[in-house]
Design a protein around this motif. Structure first.
Motif, short mmCIF file in Angstrom:
data_model
loop_
_atom_site.label_atom_id
_atom_site.label_comp_id
_atom_site.label_asym_id
_atom_site.label_seq_id
_atom_site.Cartn_x
_atom_site.Cartn_y
_atom_site.Cartn_z
N HIS A 68 55.35 37.42 35.10
CA HIS A 68 54.48 36.25 35.22
C HIS A 68 55.10 35.03 34.54
O HIS A 68 56.14 35.14 33.89
CB HIS A 68 53.12 36.55 34.59
CG HIS A 68 52.28 37.48 35.42
ND1 HIS A 68 51.06 37.95 34.99
CD2 HIS A 68 52.49 38.03 36.64
CE1 HIS A 68 50.54 38.74 35.93
NE2 HIS A 68 51.39 38.82 36.93
N ALA A 69 54.40 33.92 34.62
CA ALA A 69 54.91 32.67 34.03
C ALA A 69 55.24 32.85 32.55
O ALA A 69 56.30 32.41 32.08
CB ALA A 69 53.89 31.55 34.23
N ASP A 91 40.51 23.17 27.68
CA ASP A 91 41.84 23.73 27.89
C ASP A 91 41.72 24.81 28.94
O ASP A 91 40.84 25.66 28.87
CB ASP A 91 42.39 24.31 26.59
CG ASP A 91 43.81 24.84 26.78
OD1 ASP A 91 44.61 24.14 27.44
OD2 ASP A 91 44.12 25.95 26.30
N ASP A 92 42.60 24.77 29.91
CA ASP A 92 42.55 25.74 31.00
C ASP A 92 43.64 26.78 30.80
O ASP A 92 44.82 26.49 30.99
CB ASP A 92 42.75 25.01 32.33
CG ASP A 92 42.57 25.94 33.52
OD1 ASP A 92 42.43 27.16 33.31
OD2 ASP A 92 42.56 25.43 34.65
N PRO A 93 43.26 28.02 30.45
CA PRO A 93 44.28 29.05 30.21
C PRO A 93 45.02 29.48 31.48
O PRO A 93 46.02 30.19 31.38
CB PRO A 93 43.48 30.22 29.63
CG PRO A 93 42.16 29.64 29.21
CD PRO A 93 41.90 28.50 30.14
N ALA A 94 44.54 29.07 32.66
CA ALA A 94 45.26 29.41 33.89
C ALA A 94 46.56 28.61 34.00
O ALA A 94 47.43 28.95 34.79
CB ALA A 94 44.38 29.15 35.11
N GLY A 115 47.77 36.39 34.07
CA GLY A 115 47.30 37.37 33.08
C GLY A 115 47.58 38.78 33.54
O GLY A 115 47.60 39.05 34.74
N ARG A 116 47.81 39.68 32.58
CA ARG A 116 48.17 41.04 32.98
C ARG A 116 47.05 42.06 32.71
O ARG A 116 46.57 42.70 33.63
CB ARG A 116 49.47 41.48 32.28
CG ARG A 116 50.13 42.62 33.01
CD ARG A 116 51.55 42.88 32.55
NE ARG A 116 52.45 41.76 32.77
CZ ARG A 116 52.96 41.43 33.97
NH1 ARG A 116 52.64 42.11 35.04
NH2 ARG A 116 53.78 40.41 34.09
N ILE A 122 40.88 37.87 33.09
CA ILE A 122 39.61 37.14 33.07
C ILE A 122 39.79 35.83 32.31
O ILE A 122 39.38 34.76 32.76
CB ILE A 122 38.51 38.02 32.47
CG1 ILE A 122 38.21 39.18 33.42
CG2 ILE A 122 37.24 37.20 32.19
CD1 ILE A 122 37.38 40.29 32.84
N ARG A 123 40.45 35.92 31.15
CA ARG A 123 40.66 34.72 30.35
C ARG A 123 41.47 33.67 31.12
O ARG A 123 41.18 32.47 31.07
CB ARG A 123 41.40 35.07 29.05
CG ARG A 123 41.43 33.95 28.03
CD ARG A 123 42.01 34.41 26.70
NE ARG A 123 43.46 34.45 26.69
CZ ARG A 123 44.24 33.38 26.49
NH1 ARG A 123 43.71 32.20 26.27
NH2 ARG A 123 45.56 33.51 26.49
#
Ligand SMILES: [Zn+2]
Lengths: 320, 282
Positions: A68-69, A91-94, A115-116, A122-123
């Motif tokens: 992932h990123a 703040d956008d955790p995506a 996210g893994r 979800i976060r």
């Protein structure tokens, strides 16, 4: 390890190899058999991966074990300092953003993170940004311009989040404003598509001077499922839509959208993330080095020219 | 990504009354005479419901004499970059049905005596979706406005967003049209958006959101993701009025909601104040 249906033969032979390897200390005679199995495994991989359908490539692009990123950032960027928030709402955790160094080259990094673990997913909202994510990205792009730093964006999203709050806070406006900003930014922009390039949600951070794509990534105006359900009224025809949409890197390169395809290890990046990330790092660095020595005005002019040209039109004599 | 309405529903609004003298308002059920409606610009006199009309209808509402002085890029059509199944046939069908080359029209004309470039998308042509032709036409319309140093008014009716039949090439039209907006901005050319029902997805997330002033017709569906998909995703009922013009106004996303009958006068007032700066001014 999770595996896709068509990966099953690889998975099974690798499991056997693992088991034999555990026994080699007591049974050194297994070494020969392991070697044979490994060769066999390679042959199977080559066979399977040279015959992938477009739909199988879509599944690979979404493979849960793909790097992932955050993995790319960890593997590529030194002294990364994450910077949070859009200074307006949240703040956008995506979207992960920050500053750091790529082999000593100072830059701004912005990436979409799926996210893994279940909690992380979800976060991170499964990598589907809200307007505040795009506005954070924009803020960091402007920061980059101010300090003459190149921007490296990492695309991996099913799309911008389809939700009530996202609409209330102007998902369309946030993306549109980013498009305009990226067309005015006087500093180099490089995009790397690592998995899913989901439509406007991907594009919101992906207007760039160079667009690189991992071998098993996709980039599309709509998901194959969505396309199939709209055009053929049947989501199950997604494999057919995957063919029709020309969403894999070879097609994207032919269409002038992707500049370079980064080859992945045999069997895909999820089988050897370290090697995949290392290949990406080399190519990203190569292109950024080329871009940073150019006059930023010239870089911007070329970027605009690139997007000005995209389109397939016919002009017929006055028909009305 | 895309917004879809059942075909029957779309056609029930205006097209289904070729010979009929009256029709029923979809919103309040009132039986209305066609002549009365036409005079009222296809707005229900009882409840104010704004029916969908064509790009040519809007042209006649907004422009003095009801037509362009000069059309921009007539005959501009989308190709078929992906060789998408049945796309060529589909384009042909819509060309015949609408008399348009693609989903957009643009030209130079006068609004209350003020010279402008007017760009319009048409919902009747593949949902007003944006492919290569719409993107290119918008870009050329913006160039024309810059060249003539007159304002650009863009009126959208684009439920389809980026047209999926041209795949990634359609997505890139979002960039091309945003580039046009950046150039308008730098040339200090007034750029006004008029959002009509529906304007969604790739169109809404590019040039339709980048105007100096953004006004919307009452009750228009405006947003990024279609309500059906949002409902499916979150598994909940959507709040009343969600994604309608008034909802966007309440959330600070548009400058005003303007009745179709007031549209021309409102644009005229705006363009009277937001003028192209004289050369060398400022
Ligand atoms: Zn009514």
């Amino acid at each position: 390890m999770r595996f896709l249906d068509f990966e099953r033969p690889i998975y099974e032979i690798e499991k056997k190899i693992e088991e034999l390897k555990k026994l080699t200390r007591e049974h050194p005679e297994f070494a020969e058999e392991i070697k044979t199995l490994e060769e066999q495994s390679n042959r199977i991989k080559v066979r399977i991966y040279s015959q992938l359908t477009e739909w199988q490539k879509v599944q690979l692009a979404r493979h849960p074990d793909r790097p992932h990123a955050v993995d790319f950032i960890n593997g590529m960027i030194d002294d990364f300092v994450e910077l949070h928030g859009d200074r307006h709402y949240g703040d956008d955790p995506a979207i992960v953003g920050g500053i750091g160094k790529l082999e000593g080259l100072r830059l701004v990094v912005i990436g979409q993170e799926k996210g893994r673990s279940t909690n992380e997913k979800i976060r991170r909202n499964f990598g589907m940004p809200h307007p505040e994510g795009y506005r954070k990205a924009r803020r960091l792009m402007e920061l980059a311009e101010k300090f003459s730093l190149p921007v490296f964006t990492i695309v991996d999203t099913p799309g911008a989040y389809p939700g009530v709050g996202a609409e209330e806070r102007g998902q369309s406006m946030a993306i549109a404003e980013n498009l305009k900003v990226m067309l005015q930014l006087k500093t180099p922009l490089l995009t790397l598509i690592i998995g899913e390039g989901g439509s406007g949600g991907a594009l919101g951070i992906a207007v760039a001077d160079r667009v690189l794509a991992m071998q098993y990534s996709i980039y599309s105006v709509i998901s194959p499922e969505g396309c199939a359900s709209i055009i053929w009224r049947d989501g199950k025809l997604a494999p057919k839509a995957a063919e029709a949409l020309r969403l894999t890197p070879e097609h994207l390169q032919r269409l002038g959208i992707v500049d370079e395809i980064i080859e992945e290890p045999l069997g895909g990046a999820h089988r050897d993330p370290e090697t995949a990330i290392k290949s990406a790092k080399e190519r990203v660095l190569y292109h950024l080095k080329e871009l940073v020595v150019k006059d930023p005005e010239e870089v911007l002019r070329e970027r605009r020219e690139r997007y000005r040209r995209i389109g397939y039109i016919e002009e017929v004599a006055l028909s009305s | 990504m895309l917004f879809r309405r059942k075909k029957k529903e779309i056609q029930a609004e205006k097209k289904d009354l070729p010979d009929g003298l009256w029709l029923k308002c979809k919103n309040c059920g009132e039986i209305l005479y066609k002549t009365q409606l036409e005079k009222n610009l296809w707005v229900c006199p009882k409840c104010g419901y704004h029916m969908r009309i064509t790009s040519r209808d809007y042209m006649s509402i907004l422009l003095d004499d009801g037509k362009f002085e000069e059309e921009i890029a007539p005959g501009l059509r989308s190709g078929d970059p992906l060789e998408f199944p049945n796309y060529k046939e589909k384009l042909e069908t819509y060309r015949k049905k609408t008399g348009l080359d693609d989903a957009a029209l643009a030209g130079v004309g006068y609004l209350d005596g003020k010279k402008i470039v007017l760009f319009l998308t048409d919902f009747n042509f593949m949902g007003g979706s944006m492919g290569s032709a719409v993107g290119e036409k918008f870009y050329r319309a913006a160039q024309k406005a810059i060249e003539l140093r007159v304002p650009l008014v863009a009126l959208t009716a684009s439920g389809g967003g980026a047209r999926m039949h041209e795949g990634i090439i359609s997505l890139m039209q979002m960039v091309k049209t945003s580039l046009a907006c950046a150039e308008l901005d730098e040339a200090r050319i007034p750029y006004i958006n008029v959002l009509t029902d529906p304007t969604m997805a790739g169109v809404m997330a590019s040039f339709a959101s980048l105007g100096d002033v953004i006004i919307a017709e009452p009750g228009a569906l405006l947003g990024f993701t279609g309500p059906r998909v949002i409902k499916q995703t979150i598994g909940e009922e959507l709040p009343p009025g969600f994604q309608r013009s008034e909802f966007l106004l309440e959330h600070g996303m548009v400058d005003g909601v303007v009745h179709r009958k007031e549209l021309k006068a409102t644009l005229s007032k705006i363009l009277d104040v937001l003028r192209v700066p004289e050369n060398g001014e400022g």
